[in-house]
Structures are given as structure tokens and as C-alpha cells.
Design an enzyme around this catalytic site. Structure first.
Site, PDB file in Angstrom:
ATOM      1  N   HIS A   1     -13.008  -5.824  -5.065  1.00  0.00           N
ATOM      2  CA  HIS A   1     -13.487  -7.002  -4.355  1.00  0.00           C
ATOM      3  C   HIS A   1     -14.748  -6.620  -3.591  1.00  0.00           C
ATOM      4  O   HIS A   1     -15.122  -5.439  -3.565  1.00  0.00           O
ATOM      5  CB  HIS A   1     -12.409  -7.535  -3.389  1.00  0.00           C
ATOM      6  CG  HIS A   1     -12.044  -6.538  -2.357  1.00  0.00           C
ATOM      7  ND1 HIS A   1     -11.011  -5.624  -2.532  1.00  0.00           N
ATOM      8  CD2 HIS A   1     -12.618  -6.251  -1.169  1.00  0.00           C
ATOM      9  CE1 HIS A   1     -10.971  -4.832  -1.472  1.00  0.00           C
ATOM     10  NE2 HIS A   1     -11.923  -5.177  -0.639  1.00  0.00           N
TER      11      HIS A   1
ATOM     12  N   HIS B   1     -17.550  -7.304  -0.052  1.00  0.00           N
ATOM     13  CA  HIS B   1     -17.836  -7.786   1.303  1.00  0.00           C
ATOM     14  C   HIS B   1     -19.339  -7.985   1.368  1.00  0.00           C
ATOM     15  O   HIS B   1     -20.110  -7.165   0.832  1.00  0.00           O
ATOM     16  CB  HIS B   1     -17.404  -6.747   2.349  1.00  0.00           C
ATOM     17  CG  HIS B   1     -15.947  -6.410   2.271  1.00  0.00           C
ATOM     18  ND1 HIS B   1     -14.980  -7.086   2.991  1.00  0.00           N
ATOM     19  CD2 HIS B   1     -15.279  -5.495   1.520  1.00  0.00           C
ATOM     20  CE1 HIS B   1     -13.795  -6.572   2.708  1.00  0.00           C
ATOM     21  NE2 HIS B   1     -13.944  -5.619   1.810  1.00  0.00           N
TER      22      HIS B   1
ATOM     23  N   HIS C   1     -10.735 -14.870   1.046  1.00  0.00           N
ATOM     24  CA  HIS C   1     -11.306 -13.817   1.912  1.00  0.00           C
ATOM     25  C   HIS C   1     -12.367 -13.025   1.157  1.00  0.00           C
ATOM     26  O   HIS C   1     -13.236 -12.415   1.755  1.00  0.00           O
ATOM     27  CB  HIS C   1     -10.217 -12.842   2.363  1.00  0.00           C
ATOM     28  CG  HIS C   1      -9.055 -13.518   2.997  1.00  0.00           C
ATOM     29  ND1 HIS C   1      -9.159 -14.223   4.170  1.00  0.00           N
ATOM     30  CD2 HIS C   1      -7.757 -13.651   2.617  1.00  0.00           C
ATOM     31  CE1 HIS C   1      -7.968 -14.721   4.486  1.00  0.00           C
ATOM     32  NE2 HIS C   1      -7.104 -14.386   3.557  1.00  0.00           N
TER      33      HIS C   1
ATOM     34  N   THR D   1      -9.086  -3.094   5.671  1.00  0.00           N
ATOM     35  CA  THR D   1     -10.028  -3.707   6.628  1.00  0.00           C
ATOM     36  C   THR D   1      -9.734  -5.193   6.808  1.00  0.00           C
ATOM     37  O   THR D   1     -10.502  -5.916   7.449  1.00  0.00           O
ATOM     38  CB  THR D   1     -11.492  -3.555   6.156  1.00  0.00           C
ATOM     39  OG1 THR D   1     -11.665  -4.352   4.968  1.00  0.00           O
ATOM     40  CG2 THR D   1     -11.842  -2.114   5.884  1.00  0.00           C
ATOM     41  N   THR D   2      -8.592  -5.619   6.224  1.00  0.00           N
ATOM     42  CA  THR D   2      -8.153  -6.992   6.446  1.00  0.00           C
ATOM     43  C   THR D   2      -6.711  -6.934   6.930  1.00  0.00           C
ATOM     44  O   THR D   2      -6.019  -5.942   6.674  1.00  0.00           O
ATOM     45  CB  THR D   2      -8.145  -7.815   5.133  1.00  0.00           C
ATOM     46  OG1 THR D   2      -7.257  -7.155   4.216  1.00  0.00           O
ATOM     47  CG2 THR D   2      -9.518  -7.924   4.524  1.00  0.00           C
TER      48      THR D   2
HETATM   49  N1  LIG Z   1     -11.145  -3.870   2.341  1.00  0.00           N
HETATM   50  S1  LIG Z   1      -9.707  -3.530   1.770  1.00  0.00           S
HETATM   51  O1  LIG Z   1      -8.884  -2.972   2.817  1.00  0.00           O
HETATM   52  O2  LIG Z   1      -9.859  -2.693   0.588  1.00  0.00           O
HETATM   53  C1  LIG Z   1      -8.978  -5.024   1.224  1.00  0.00           C
HETATM   54  C2  LIG Z   1      -9.576  -6.246   1.443  1.00  0.00           C
HETATM   55  F1  LIG Z   1     -10.717  -6.359   2.142  1.00  0.00           F
HETATM   56  C3  LIG Z   1      -9.041  -7.414   0.915  1.00  0.00           C
HETATM   57  F2  LIG Z   1      -9.646  -8.595   1.145  1.00  0.00           F
HETATM   58  C4  LIG Z   1      -7.886  -7.374   0.175  1.00  0.00           C
HETATM   59  S2  LIG Z   1      -7.295  -8.859  -0.539  1.00  0.00           S
HETATM   60  O3  LIG Z   1      -8.371  -9.307  -1.406  1.00  0.00           O
HETATM   61  O4  LIG Z   1      -6.048  -8.622  -1.179  1.00  0.00           O
HETATM   62  C5  LIG Z   1      -7.095 -10.104   0.685  1.00  0.00           C
HETATM   63  C6  LIG Z   1      -6.277  -9.665   1.833  1.00  0.00           C
HETATM   64  O5  LIG Z   1      -5.376  -8.677   1.606  1.00  0.00           O
HETATM   65  C7  LIG Z   1      -7.237  -6.162  -0.016  1.00  0.00           C
HETATM   66  N2  LIG Z   1      -6.053  -6.217  -0.710  1.00  0.00           N
HETATM   67  C8  LIG Z   1      -5.143  -5.136  -0.888  1.00  0.00           C
HETATM   68  C9  LIG Z   1      -4.364  -4.835   0.366  1.00  0.00           C
HETATM   69  C10 LIG Z   1      -3.425  -5.971   0.666  1.00  0.00           C
HETATM   70  C11 LIG Z   1      -2.391  -6.110  -0.434  1.00  0.00           C
HETATM   71  C12 LIG Z   1      -2.954  -5.965  -1.787  1.00  0.00           C
HETATM   72  C13 LIG Z   1      -2.204  -6.318  -2.910  1.00  0.00           C
HETATM   73  C14 LIG Z   1      -2.732  -6.206  -4.189  1.00  0.00           C
HETATM   74  C15 LIG Z   1      -4.029  -5.723  -4.361  1.00  0.00           C
HETATM   75  C16 LIG Z   1      -4.798  -5.375  -3.261  1.00  0.00           C
HETATM   76  C17 LIG Z   1      -4.233  -5.451  -2.030  1.00  0.00           C
HETATM   77  C18 LIG Z   1      -7.805  -4.985   0.505  1.00  0.00           C
HETATM   78  F3  LIG Z   1      -7.223  -3.798   0.284  1.00  0.00           F
HETATM   79 ZN   LIG Z   2     -12.561  -4.359   1.075  1.00  0.00          ZN
END
Ligand SMILES: NS(=O)(=O)c1c(F)c(F)c(S(=O)(=O)CCO)c(N[C@H]2CCCc3ccccc32)c1F
Ligand SMILES: [Zn+2]
Length: 263
Positions: free
Chosen positions: A91, A93, A66, A198-199
Site C-alpha cells: 500500500h 502513503h 485509508h 503506522t495505523t
Molecule cells: N503502514 S503499515 O503499518 O504497514 C499499514 C498500513 F498503513 C495500513 F493502512 C494497513 S491497512 O491497509 O490494512 C489499513 C489499516 O490496517 C496495514 N495493514 C496491515 C496491518 C493491519 C492488519 C492487516 C491485515 C492484512 C494485511 C495487512 C494488514 C498496515 F500494515
Molecule cells: Zn504503510
């Protein structure tokens, strides 16, 4: 959890089927429209601690299908919020090679080329990010708009390894570096609101801080990010490019967005 994508089958319109929170309130991202903004003089500059990691430390760079994510040590944290929020990962986008509009948050409808998120969890109350991810005060994410312009050498400390994580579930160890250099120089001007991941699973657990000032990277750097990755596994055929991995703007649900700056 069940698989999900950004477009086509299992795209964001279908997320609520398997992830009910995605169809709920307080969702992110949103469009920062001038009439939603309220200046709050009590919003302090963001203060980050231990972001200047030593190169002797190693971080895990991974492609989770993702996004491309960099693991961060929990001794990095934000000290200017009501609780200590320790770093978990960062990460990105983005759009695609010819779509320089891939940010998640927007400003009066303006979409930036990309957006970086530094995910932190409330380490005063929870032992790790997985325990914090579904709690109302669980996460604090720093958002940084990315624009095309001057190259920023700090991003090369990450982008130069991206070919090592071309396919889904590939991971490599990379030398740590000063993560502060990925943030804009001014941390005192930002948008602040309560929102969500956002995911999927879209938990409404995020205190969002999106800096007003974008960082710039060169077109070459941007293309390295936007064209190098696949959402599919190495053995999959056909391969699916990993791009346009941004969620569309969500309803403000009469939320107020606080801003730490006057126009
Ligand atoms: N845009 S966003 O809301 O910040 C956002 C993302 F867009 C995003 F792709 C991720 S992901 O890469 O983990 C792939 C899908 O969860 C996260 N992960 C977070 C939340 C989910 C659980 C987790 C566990 C360990 C570390 C990070 C995270 C995410 F928070
Ligand atoms: Zn994000």
C-alpha cells in the site's frame, strides 16, 4: 474496529482512545536522525523470492478508506531474515496534489513525496497475516521512499487501474506483474529498526526495513495516486478525498536504528 482518520475528528491524536498501543512505545514512523544511526556490517542485502509474478495471476486492488492496497500471494517472500516472511499486501502513503511531502519515515527531517510499504508476515510461525499482526515477531515491512522524477513504468501496472477503486471498499482484480520492479535497484542499503504498524491498532509487531535509495515516479504518475481516491463511500455526500494519509514521526524511545551502509 472503530473508525479512525488522519486528521480532524478521530485523527491521530485520538487514536490511543480506542487503540491503546497507538499511545505506547516502539511506535512508527520515526525520523532517521544521523545521531540515532549505527552501522552494522552484518546486515545482509535483502533477498526477495518469487516477486516476479506472472501476468496470468490476478491480484486484488482495493481502496480501504485509508490507503490503496494490492493483495500479494504468500508464495512471494523475504528469504534473508531469521524467519521466512511471506507477502500479504502493499500500500502507499502520500501527501496531496500540491503537498509533495507524504512519506511516513523521514531522513534528518526530510520528508519524501510518498512511501510504499510491502507488508509480510512470519509464515514460519503464523498461518496468516491476521494471526501474525499482533505478535512481536509477526510482521516485516519493506519501506520504499518515493520521489518525483523519471517515470517508472512498473507503477503504471498498478496506477492505470486506480480509477476502478475511487471509493472506499471498492475492489477490482488486476493482472499481476513483477513486484521487484517497484523496489529500488539496490536492496543492500537500508535502515533497520523495531517498530509498529503506522495505523491503528499500531501493534509493535513490525521489523522495519526502509531502503536508503528512493524510487522515482513522474509528477503525472504521482498525481494519479494523490488525486484519484476518496476515503468516503461512493454514495456518501460530501465525498472526502483520500490524501495526506501519513502518520507523524513518533518518539525514538532511545531506539537505535541500524544501517547497512556507511555514510
Ligand atoms: N503502514 S503499515 O503499518 O504497514 C499499514 C498500513 F498503513 C495500513 F493502512 C494497513 S491497512 O491497509 O490494512 C489499513 C489499516 O490496517 C496495514 N495493514 C496491515 C496491518 C493491519 C492488519 C492487516 C491485515 C492484512 C494485511 C495487512 C494488514 C498496515 F500494515
Ligand atoms: Zn504503510
Amino acid at each position: 474496529g472503530r473508525k479512525w482518520t488522519y486528521n480532524g475528528l478521530d485523527g491521530e491524536h485520538d487514536w490511543p482512545t480506542n487503540y491503546p498501543f497507538c499511545g505506547g512505545a516502539f511506535q512508527s514512523p520515526i525520523d532517521f536522525q544521523t545521531h540515532l544511526l549505527r552501522y552494522d556490517p552484518n546486515l545482509p542485502p535483502i533477498q526477495v523470492q518469487n516477486y516476479n509474478l506472472s501476468t496470468s495471476e490476478q491480484l486484488t486492488l482495493g481502496n480501504n478508506g485509508h490507503s490503496v492496497q494490492l493483495s500479494l500471494p504468500s508464495h512471494m517472500y523475504i528469504s534473508s531474515l531469521p524467519h521466512r516472511y511471506s507477502a500479504a499486501q502493499l500500500h502507499f502513503h502520500w501527501g496531496s496534489s500540491n503537498l509533495l511531502t507524504g512519506s511516513e519515515h523521514t531522513v534528518n527531517g526530510k520528508q519524501f513525496a510518498g512511501e510504499m510499504h510491502v507488508v509480510h508476515f512470519n509464515s514460519d510461525k503464523y498461518p496468516n497475516v491476521s494471526m501474525a499482526v499482533d505478535k512481536h515477531d509477526g510482521l516485516a515491512v519493506l519501506g520504499v521512499f518515493i520521489e518525483i522524477g523519471e517515470a517508472n513504468p512498473a507503477f503504471d501496472k498498478l496506477f492505470r487501474f486506480i480509477s476502478g477503486v475511487k471509493y472506499r471498499d471498492q475492489k477490482i482484480q488486476v493482472p499481476a506483474f513483477n513486484i521487484r520492479a517497484l523496489l529500488p535497484d539496490r536492496l543492500d542499503q537500508y535502515y533497520r529498526y523495531d517498530g509498529s504498524l503506522t495505523t491503528p491498532p499500531c501493534y509493535p509487531s513490525v521489523l522495519w526495513t526502509v531502503f536508503r535509495k528512493p524510487v522515482t515516479i513522474s509528477r503525472k504518475q504521482f498525481l494519479a495516486l494523490a488525486t484519484a481516491l476518496y476515503a468516503s463511500f461512493a454514495q456518501d455526500s460530501p465525498s472526502m478525498p483520500l490524501h495526506e494519509n501519513y502518520r507523524k514521526s513518533q518518539l525514538p524511545d532511545n531506539r537505535v536504528v541500524l544501517v547497512s551502509f556507511r555514510e
